[in-house]
Design a protein around this motif. Structure first.
Motif, short mmCIF file in Angstrom:
data_model
loop_
_atom_site.label_atom_id
_atom_site.label_comp_id
_atom_site.label_asym_id
_atom_site.label_seq_id
_atom_site.Cartn_x
_atom_site.Cartn_y
_atom_site.Cartn_z
N ASN A 64 43.90 47.26 38.15
CA ASN A 64 44.93 48.30 37.96
C ASN A 64 46.37 47.73 37.89
O ASN A 64 47.26 48.66 37.47
CB ASN A 64 44.62 49.46 39.03
CG ASN A 64 44.97 49.01 40.50
OD1 ASN A 64 44.68 47.76 40.64
ND2 ASN A 64 45.64 49.61 40.99
N ASN A 65 46.81 46.78 38.41
CA ASN A 65 47.87 46.24 38.50
C ASN A 65 48.54 45.47 37.01
O ASN A 65 49.59 45.08 37.06
CB ASN A 65 48.26 45.50 39.64
CG ASN A 65 48.30 46.25 40.78
OD1 ASN A 65 48.74 47.45 40.82
ND2 ASN A 65 47.48 45.44 41.92
N GLY A 89 36.83 49.43 40.64
CA GLY A 89 38.00 48.39 39.91
C GLY A 89 37.48 46.95 39.87
O GLY A 89 36.35 46.98 40.71
#
Length: 238
Positions: free
Chosen positions: A236-237, A127
């Motif tokens: 990813n947030n 990521g």
């Protein structure tokens, strides 16, 4: 000498009282309900700040922000001054956030900012993340996609829309009906009633359903908070 009020005059006073009394009661109930809405908005302001601070310290993690938001909303559900009362109140606040009555939106950073400034995560788990270190020495030029600098990309901007439960009889349902009446949209925009607690953008929750507990009506109230990230924001947030 004793004077006596004529029966006709006393009857007229009774009729006037019967006419004025319901209006007075409605006015008192209305003041109470709007005072509770104002209190809820102040509580939401603090709760959103707590959520933003939690996000800034935890890579923008949604779970941490929702937990902090629930902790900030806990006073709205407090019924007794004890540890048991606190635990019960926080549990109710967590339920509200988990069933969608409080919706959290990350306005900044954006996906475009991650495209411009994202780097591989330092924990080597895959990521991307926006670097948060040595910002004062980094290039302040705007990215091609985000049109912002890496310094601005490190600003966390949250918006929370919360469906607040109106508990005052009659008045609550009237406020709910007025705030959700689409046919009144033009008149309500002029008076600020349709979006009394937000900006001109379309809210995440345009209307609120009746509560599953007691069938109480709800109206959307909103608040925003801006803090500087203290950790790298991870993709990813978003």
């Amino acid at each position: 000498m004793t004077t006596h009020t004529p029966l006709r005059q006393r009857g007229q006073s009774a009729v006037e009282f019967l006419v004025i009394f319901p209006v007075l009661i409605f006015l008192v109930f209305g003041i109470i309900q709007w005072a509770l809405i104002y209190q809820a908005r102040n509580t939401l302001n603090h709760a959103v700040f707590l959520a933003a601070r939690a996000g800034a310290l935890n890579y923008g993690e949604k779970g941490k922000m929702k937990s902090a938001l629930a902790a900030g909303l806990t006073p709205l559900f407090a019924s007794e001054a004890s540890m048991t009362g606190y635990v019960m109140a926080k549990g109710k606040a967590l339920v509200e956030t988990n069933i969608g009555m409080a919706k959290l939106e990350v306005l900044n950073p954006t996906r475009e900012a991650l495209q411009d400034f994202g780097r591989n995560r330092l924990d080597s788990t895959g990521g991307k993340e926006i670097p948060n270190d040595t910002l004062v020495y980094r290039n302040p030029n705007a990215g091609s996609s985000s049109k912002m600098s890496v310094q601005d990309a490190n600003i966390l901007h949250l918006r929370v829309t919360y469906c607040y439960r109106l508990i005052v009889p009659v008045v609550g349902r009237m406020i709910h009906a007025v705030s959700n009446a689409s046919s009144w949209s033009g008149a309500l925009d002029a008076t600020g009633m349709q979006k009394p607690f937000g900006d001109i953008d379309t809210p995440m929750i345009s209307s609120c359903p009746l509560s599953s507990v007691g069938g109480d009506p709800r109206i959307p109230i909103r608040s925003e908070a801006i803090v500087r990230m203290q950790t790298p924001f991870r993709d990813n947030n978003l």
